[in-house]
Design an enzyme around this catalytic site. Sequence first.
Site, PDB file in Angstrom:
ATOM      1  N   ASP A   1      -9.929 -36.474   6.260  1.00 53.79           N
ATOM      2  CA  ASP A   1     -10.735 -35.551   5.501  1.00 53.79           C
ATOM      3  C   ASP A   1     -10.122 -34.199   5.905  1.00 53.79           C
ATOM      4  O   ASP A   1     -10.422 -33.570   7.273  1.00 53.79           O
ATOM      5  CB  ASP A   1     -12.352 -35.938   6.487  1.00 53.79           C
ATOM      6  CG  ASP A   1     -13.172 -34.776   5.400  1.00 53.79           C
ATOM      7  OD1 ASP A   1     -13.430 -35.595   4.316  1.00 53.79           O
ATOM      8  OD2 ASP A   1     -13.886 -33.869   5.961  1.00 53.79           O
TER       9      ASP A   1
ATOM     10  N   GLU B   1      -6.262 -36.101   3.395  1.00 53.64           N
ATOM     11  CA  GLU B   1      -6.961 -35.428   2.074  1.00 53.64           C
ATOM     12  C   GLU B   1      -6.226 -34.289   1.632  1.00 53.64           C
ATOM     13  O   GLU B   1      -6.521 -33.118   2.871  1.00 53.64           O
ATOM     14  CB  GLU B   1      -8.467 -35.070   2.126  1.00 53.64           C
ATOM     15  CG  GLU B   1      -8.388 -34.855   1.128  1.00 53.64           C
ATOM     16  CD  GLU B   1     -10.304 -34.271   1.059  1.00 53.64           C
ATOM     17  OE1 GLU B   1     -10.888 -33.796   0.325  1.00 53.64           O
ATOM     18  OE2 GLU B   1     -10.287 -33.354   2.344  1.00 53.64           O
TER      19      GLU B   1
HETATM   20  C1  GLC Z   1     -13.493 -33.562   2.315  1.00 55.02           C
HETATM   21  C2  GLC Z   1     -14.729 -34.280   1.635  1.00 55.02           C
HETATM   22  C3  GLC Z   1     -16.003 -33.768   0.895  1.00 55.02           C
HETATM   23  C4  GLC Z   1     -16.547 -32.978   1.963  1.00 55.02           C
HETATM   24  C5  GLC Z   1     -15.579 -32.300   2.855  1.00 55.02           C
HETATM   25  C6  GLC Z   1     -15.774 -31.912   4.236  1.00 55.02           C
HETATM   26  O1  GLC Z   1     -13.452 -32.783   1.093  1.00 55.02           O
HETATM   27  O2  GLC Z   1     -13.811 -35.105   0.785  1.00 55.02           O
HETATM   28  O3  GLC Z   1     -16.558 -34.128   0.563  1.00 55.02           O
HETATM   29  O4  GLC Z   1     -17.575 -32.472   1.179  1.00 55.02           O
HETATM   30  O5  GLC Z   1     -14.135 -32.214   3.493  1.00 55.02           O
HETATM   31  O6  GLC Z   1     -15.979 -32.798   4.950  1.00 55.02           O
END
Ligand code: GLC
Length: 586
Positions: A198, A257
């Site tokens: 993440d 991500e």
């Molecule tokens: C990522 C997740 C999102 C979250 C953020 C902080 O972007 O996909 O939903 O709010 O990280 O953890």
Amino acid sequence: MTTWYDHAIIYQIYPKSFQDSNGDGVGDLNGIRARIPYIQALGVNAVWLNPIFTSPQVDNGYDVANYYAVDPQMGTMADMEALLAAFHAAGIHVILDFVLNHTSDQHPWFLDAVSSKDSLYRDYYIFAGQNGRRPNNWGSFFGGSVWAPDPAGSGQSYFHLFDRRMPDLNWANPEVRHAMQDVADFWLQKGVDGLRLDAFIHIAKASLDQDWPTAAGDDAPVVAEPFFANRPQVQDWLRPFCQHVKADYPDAMLLGEAASASVDLAAAYTAADNHLMDSVVTFRYFTEQAPAKAKLPAAYQPREMDWLAFKQGQATWQQTLQAPPTLYWSNHDMARLATRVAHGPVQARSLALLMYLQRGIPIIYYGEELGLENLALPDAAAFGDATVTDFLQQAKAAGVDDRQALAWVNATHKLPARGPMPWGDSVGGGGTAASGVTGAAGSPSQPAGTEPPTAAAARLRATAGFTTGTPWLDGTAQATATAAAQDVDPTSSLHFYRELIALKKRPLFAAGDYHLLSTSDNLYAYRRTLADSQALVVVNLGATPATLEAGLSGMTRRLTAGKVTRHGDHLTLAPYAGVVLTTHQD
Ligand code: GLC
């Protein structure tokens, strides 16, 4: 070396909204387990679970208070072990969301860090400044400054890129890096098959004594990504982590991500000899046209896709990445495909076909296979998001009707995209007890169109089989046919997705080359080729019929969305229609 994830087809599950098994209105692990037959029937070979760790739920689990325990609302560690075993028995791999950039402010590390400036954990986080002054003008993704005052009153501030209750970890500290490695080891030993890293692009920050340049007199915080996204140390710090994972678990998928990474950076993050990720998720696929109201923030105004930019983007990502790109239309951070992009069910299907048959790894957000739309939340308060309140105030001042403005936010915000799965049937004899779940997915307990006999059943129907209680997210669902109803309807979206996924598994789509065709503006068309096999995928993106002339000899139609007619080498596609043809047997 080929591994399972080279051909992964991932189903993204938002655990809070998938299936509640104990009537508390929150989805849980036993609920997911009961629905494995449904997931298996879809044909996917992996699931990605949004966070399941212990959390105060400020950001629905992305604020982790204990990485080694399951959130009590989701279940227990034993439930998690049972879930893993059941997925594995069904031939489905499990990817966990791994939150490594920040923790909850309730995490013991942070509680200790703020207990004293001399805490051993102080350097697990980023403290700076003095006398209550913010060290710089950087802005948080969730609005306001990235700095919040040290609650212990030291006069320093701590850094948070997201909510102020989600302090960023200090990855410059080797102890933090080791601690996160330990967390990964723990879950990999438990048997998870991959980690979704993440927000990993944010773990490194520039020197903090720099303001983002702004016009004189403007001291509003600015989201200054060059100072905290994709910095070179991200790779230096994550490489040992990723190598460590792969040394013991070579088949563990590392899915990053990488929201704002350029295609070149994404290529670097996934290059085999760079020893980082196996694939990344970009947020750069979806360029939208200019908003109707130029003076209001664009983010909460529904906008049409910019299809030219989309086609250029797809061509770029398809051609540039050596590793498989991820292929998706929605996730928990954006409005749903059927709400945000598609003009009706035909287009929702043809866009799915367009996206997922390209080269790469489909990630299908739960409910998309049913054509699910965003919920309608009742008012500003339901969003719990200051940016929404601000937008609604600005919209009012600009003369936009209140209901209209709220409808815009509902159609564009991420929260209404996290609504309950409309099952239409129950699991475990009315879904009354966690222990009773049996996995009776696909057999509706209440035939569509008849009135349920009892009050309990009426509640069940109102919440579409997701829960017998009150769903945690209070909103009105659009009238999407339930999973149970779609299961028995061969013309349904669910059946379409099952066929699409079955096609995707064929070697031609799993491993073939991708070749973009030159077409008129409103078409998107490509060929996939593998040895002597060939496929043609054509989608009409526009509201008027479109025709394509292409070498079609020897090709058979495999899947169609909407109306498509064929005369010799000519295909005519009705508005928003799409079609897939392949050579015999392929
Ligand atoms: C990522 C997740 C999102 C979250 C953020 C902080 O972007 O996909 O939903 O709010 O990280 O953890």
